[in-house]
Design a protein around this motif. Sequence first.
Motif, PDB file in Angstrom:
ATOM      1  N   GLY A  66       3.149  90.918  42.683  1.00 30.14           N
ATOM      2  CA  GLY A  66       1.715  91.039  42.436  1.00 30.14           C
ATOM      3  C   GLY A  66       1.031  89.709  42.182  1.00 30.14           C
ATOM      4  N   ALA A  67       1.796  88.667  41.933  1.00 30.14           N
ATOM      5  CA  ALA A  67       1.209  87.341  41.711  1.00 30.14           C
ATOM      6  C   ALA A  67       1.646  86.416  42.829  1.00 30.14           C
ATOM      7  CB  ALA A  67       1.676  86.781  40.366  1.00 30.14           C
ATOM      8  N   GLY A  68       0.733  85.626  43.306  1.00 33.75           N
ATOM      9  CA  GLY A  68       1.056  84.711  44.390  1.00 33.75           C
ATOM     10  C   GLY A  68       1.883  83.533  43.906  1.00 33.75           C
ATOM     11  N   LEU A  69       2.726  83.049  44.771  1.00 29.49           N
ATOM     12  CA  LEU A  69       3.473  81.836  44.469  1.00 29.49           C
ATOM     13  C   LEU A  69       2.498  80.669  44.438  1.00 29.49           C
ATOM     14  CD1 LEU A  69       6.459  82.403  46.891  1.00 29.49           C
ATOM     15  CD2 LEU A  69       6.510  82.583  44.418  1.00 29.49           C
ATOM     16  N   THR A  70       2.739  79.719  43.584  1.00 35.74           N
ATOM     17  CA  THR A  70       1.838  78.575  43.509  1.00 35.74           C
ATOM     18  C   THR A  70       2.474  77.295  44.027  1.00 35.74           C
ATOM     19  OG1 THR A  70       2.473  78.181  41.217  1.00 35.74           O
ATOM     20  CG2 THR A  70       0.479  79.495  41.600  1.00 35.74           C
ATOM     21  N   ARG A  71       3.770  77.121  43.803  1.00 39.99           N
ATOM     22  CA  ARG A  71       4.424  75.886  44.246  1.00 39.99           C
ATOM     23  C   ARG A  71       5.655  76.235  45.076  1.00 39.99           C
ATOM     24  NH1 ARG A  71       5.122  73.639  38.710  1.00 39.99           N
ATOM     25  NH2 ARG A  71       6.972  72.676  39.616  1.00 39.99           N
ATOM     26  N   VAL A  72       5.659  75.771  46.316  1.00 41.19           N
ATOM     27  CA  VAL A  72       6.764  76.022  47.223  1.00 41.19           C
ATOM     28  C   VAL A  72       7.179  74.703  47.869  1.00 41.19           C
ATOM     29  CG1 VAL A  72       6.034  78.390  47.744  1.00 41.19           C
ATOM     30  CG2 VAL A  72       5.255  76.515  49.211  1.00 41.19           C
ATOM     31  N   PHE A  73       8.360  74.707  48.446  1.00 39.17           N
ATOM     32  CA  PHE A  73       8.696  73.584  49.320  1.00 39.17           C
ATOM     33  C   PHE A  73       9.370  74.103  50.567  1.00 39.17           C
ATOM     34  CE2 PHE A  73      12.595  73.507  46.634  1.00 39.17           C
ATOM     35  CZ  PHE A  73      13.595  73.456  47.597  1.00 39.17           C
ATOM     36  N   LEU A  74       9.181  73.366  51.639  1.00 37.68           N
ATOM     37  CA  LEU A  74       9.852  73.646  52.883  1.00 37.68           C
ATOM     38  C   LEU A  74      10.995  72.651  52.995  1.00 37.68           C
ATOM     39  CD1 LEU A  74       9.162  75.025  56.011  1.00 37.68           C
ATOM     40  CD2 LEU A  74       9.532  72.599  56.324  1.00 37.68           C
ATOM     41  N   GLY A  75      12.213  73.158  53.109  1.00 39.46           N
ATOM     42  CA  GLY A  75      13.383  72.316  53.289  1.00 39.46           C
ATOM     43  C   GLY A  75      13.834  72.381  54.730  1.00 39.46           C
ATOM     44  N   LEU A  76      14.215  71.252  55.268  1.00 39.82           N
ATOM     45  CA  LEU A  76      14.702  71.151  56.637  1.00 39.82           C
ATOM     46  C   LEU A  76      16.084  70.530  56.601  1.00 39.82           C
ATOM     47  CD1 LEU A  76      14.304  71.052  59.766  1.00 39.82           C
ATOM     48  CD2 LEU A  76      13.347  68.771  59.432  1.00 39.82           C
ATOM     49  N   GLY A  77      17.029  71.134  57.301  1.00 33.53           N
ATOM     50  CA  GLY A  77      18.377  70.586  57.376  1.00 33.53           C
ATOM     51  C   GLY A  77      18.888  70.608  58.798  1.00 33.53           C
ATOM     52  N   TRP A  78      19.795  69.679  59.118  1.00 35.72           N
ATOM     53  CA  TRP A  78      20.373  69.619  60.453  1.00 35.72           C
ATOM     54  C   TRP A  78      21.660  68.804  60.424  1.00 35.72           C
ATOM     55  CZ3 TRP A  78      16.420  66.520  58.858  1.00 35.72           C
ATOM     56  CH2 TRP A  78      16.574  65.150  59.026  1.00 35.72           C
ATOM     57  N   ASP A  79      22.433  68.954  61.465  1.00 40.52           N
ATOM     58  CA  ASP A  79      23.640  68.166  61.678  1.00 40.52           C
ATOM     59  C   ASP A  79      23.614  67.641  63.102  1.00 40.52           C
ATOM     60  OD1 ASP A  79      24.895  68.684  59.150  1.00 40.52           O
ATOM     61  OD2 ASP A  79      25.443  70.678  59.888  1.00 40.52           O
ATOM     62  N   VAL A  80      24.416  66.645  63.356  1.00 44.82           N
ATOM     63  CA  VAL A  80      24.582  66.134  64.714  1.00 44.82           C
ATOM     64  C   VAL A  80      25.556  67.061  65.433  1.00 44.82           C
ATOM     65  CG1 VAL A  80      25.374  64.185  66.111  1.00 44.82           C
ATOM     66  CG2 VAL A  80      24.181  63.778  63.947  1.00 44.82           C
ATOM     67  N   ALA A  81      25.184  67.500  66.644  1.00 42.84           N
ATOM     68  CA  ALA A  81      26.058  68.379  67.424  1.00 42.84           C
ATOM     69  C   ALA A  81      27.313  67.623  67.836  1.00 42.84           C
ATOM     70  CB  ALA A  81      25.318  68.892  68.655  1.00 42.84           C
ATOM     71  N   LYS A  82      28.424  68.321  67.823  1.00 45.47           N
ATOM     72  CA  LYS A  82      29.673  67.719  68.287  1.00 45.47           C
ATOM     73  C   LYS A  82      29.621  67.618  69.803  1.00 45.47           C
ATOM     74  CE  LYS A  82      32.672  69.142  64.527  1.00 45.47           C
ATOM     75  NZ  LYS A  82      32.131  68.173  63.661  1.00 45.47           N
ATOM     76  N   ALA A  83      30.129  66.538  70.319  1.00 41.12           N
ATOM     77  CA  ALA A  83      30.159  66.343  71.773  1.00 41.12           C
ATOM     78  C   ALA A  83      31.198  67.270  72.388  1.00 41.12           C
ATOM     79  CB  ALA A  83      30.497  64.892  72.100  1.00 41.12           C
ATOM     80  N   GLY A  84      30.952  67.675  73.605  1.00 36.73           N
ATOM     81  CA  GLY A  84      31.909  68.511  74.334  1.00 36.73           C
ATOM     82  C   GLY A  84      32.939  67.646  75.041  1.00 36.73           C
ATOM     83  N   GLY A  85      33.830  68.279  75.744  1.00 35.57           N
ATOM     84  CA  GLY A  85      34.813  67.544  76.544  1.00 35.57           C
ATOM     85  C   GLY A  85      35.797  66.779  75.688  1.00 35.57           C
ATOM     86  N   LEU A  86      36.348  65.706  76.252  1.00 34.74           N
ATOM     87  CA  LEU A  86      37.354  64.916  75.542  1.00 34.74           C
ATOM     88  C   LEU A  86      36.796  64.247  74.293  1.00 34.74           C
ATOM     89  CD1 LEU A  86      39.257  63.258  78.511  1.00 34.74           C
ATOM     90  CD2 LEU A  86      40.041  65.109  77.026  1.00 34.74           C
ATOM     91  N   ARG A  87      35.532  63.790  74.354  1.00 36.35           N
ATOM     92  CA  ARG A  87      34.935  63.171  73.162  1.00 36.35           C
ATOM     93  C   ARG A  87      34.910  64.162  72.006  1.00 36.35           C
ATOM     94  NH1 ARG A  87      29.365  60.466  73.688  1.00 36.35           N
ATOM     95  NH2 ARG A  87      29.908  59.652  71.679  1.00 36.35           N
ATOM     96  N   GLY A  88      34.570  65.413  72.294  1.00 36.45           N
ATOM     97  CA  GLY A  88      34.521  66.429  71.262  1.00 36.45           C
ATOM     98  C   GLY A  88      35.891  66.736  70.686  1.00 36.45           C
ATOM     99  N   LEU A  89      36.920  66.744  71.531  1.00 35.53           N
ATOM    100  CA  LEU A  89      38.273  67.022  71.062  1.00 35.53           C
ATOM    101  C   LEU A  89      38.765  65.968  70.077  1.00 35.53           C
ATOM    102  CD1 LEU A  89      40.064  68.156  74.341  1.00 35.53           C
ATOM    103  CD2 LEU A  89      39.474  69.575  72.367  1.00 35.53           C
ATOM    104  N   PHE A  90      38.316  64.747  70.260  1.00 35.95           N
ATOM    105  CA  PHE A  90      38.778  63.664  69.407  1.00 35.95           C
ATOM    106  C   PHE A  90      37.746  63.265  68.361  1.00 35.95           C
ATOM    107  CE2 PHE A  90      41.235  63.343  73.307  1.00 35.95           C
ATOM    108  CZ  PHE A  90      42.512  63.460  72.785  1.00 35.95           C
ATOM    109  N   GLY A  91      36.805  64.172  68.085  1.00 34.12           N
ATOM    110  CA  GLY A  91      35.838  63.934  67.022  1.00 34.12           C
ATOM    111  C   GLY A  91      34.726  62.974  67.398  1.00 34.12           C
ATOM    112  N   GLY A  92      34.588  62.666  68.658  1.00 31.43           N
ATOM    113  CA  GLY A  92      33.539  61.727  69.079  1.00 31.43           C
ATOM    114  C   GLY A  92      32.178  62.380  69.152  1.00 31.43           C
ATOM    115  N   GLY A  93      31.194  61.600  69.462  1.00 30.74           N
ATOM    116  CA  GLY A  93      29.859  62.114  69.692  1.00 30.74           C
ATOM    117  C   GLY A  93      28.986  62.078  68.473  1.00 30.74           C
ATOM    118  N   GLY A  94      29.544  61.943  67.288  1.00 29.36           N
ATOM    119  CA  GLY A  94      28.799  61.966  66.042  1.00 29.36           C
ATOM    120  C   GLY A  94      27.496  61.210  66.095  1.00 29.36           C
TER     121      GLY A  94
END
Length: 193
Positions: free
Chosen positions: A17-45
């Motif tokens: 019944g009461a409106g929120l007064t203080r909010v925040f928008l959080g954004l998160g992400w990671d780097v995608a792992k590379a495919g192929g041989l680079r991905g198998l050996f942890g590359g691409g970061g």
Amino acid sequence: MGISLTKQQTISLEKGGAGLTRVFLGLGWDVAKAGGLRGLFGGGGGSIDLDASCVVFTDVGEHVETVYFGHLTGQSGAIRHGGDNLTGAGDGDDERIFVDLSRLPAKARTLIFTVNSFRGQTFDKVANAFARVVDEVSGQEIARLNLSEQGSHTGLVMVKLVRNGSTWSLTALGDRLNGRTAAELVPALSRYL
């Protein structure tokens, strides 16, 4: 855990019944792992420099201002950017934008939250991206939008907050755009008003 939003879903920011007064928008992400041989050996970061922004519009669609890493405080202190994360490293929110809804000037009708890739890296290099809205007072997550939109775009429109009288609603968008900076995204945002 809050509501898991789907595209175009709208929720009210009323709480018991009461409106929120203080909010925040959080954004998160990671780097995608590379495919192929680079991905198998942890590359691409590497790192991805995504930037969260809040673009403010009036009820007639006039652009008032943009709060982003280069303009950290706006609307008389009612909107604050928590700072720039250049890599996406770490768990949880990588960037946050805080909004005191009760302090926003009456002319601020629509707040659109965007994310763009400052270095021009495309979203096919991004993994586990999300946007969440949190009650800043209680720390409770209200809603979350998982951003699975991988592709050749460099920007996303995440969510928008819209004022209706004294109440606010939140709509999940998750639409693809192209632009390396918040300023480049602004012209395309009129379709969301």
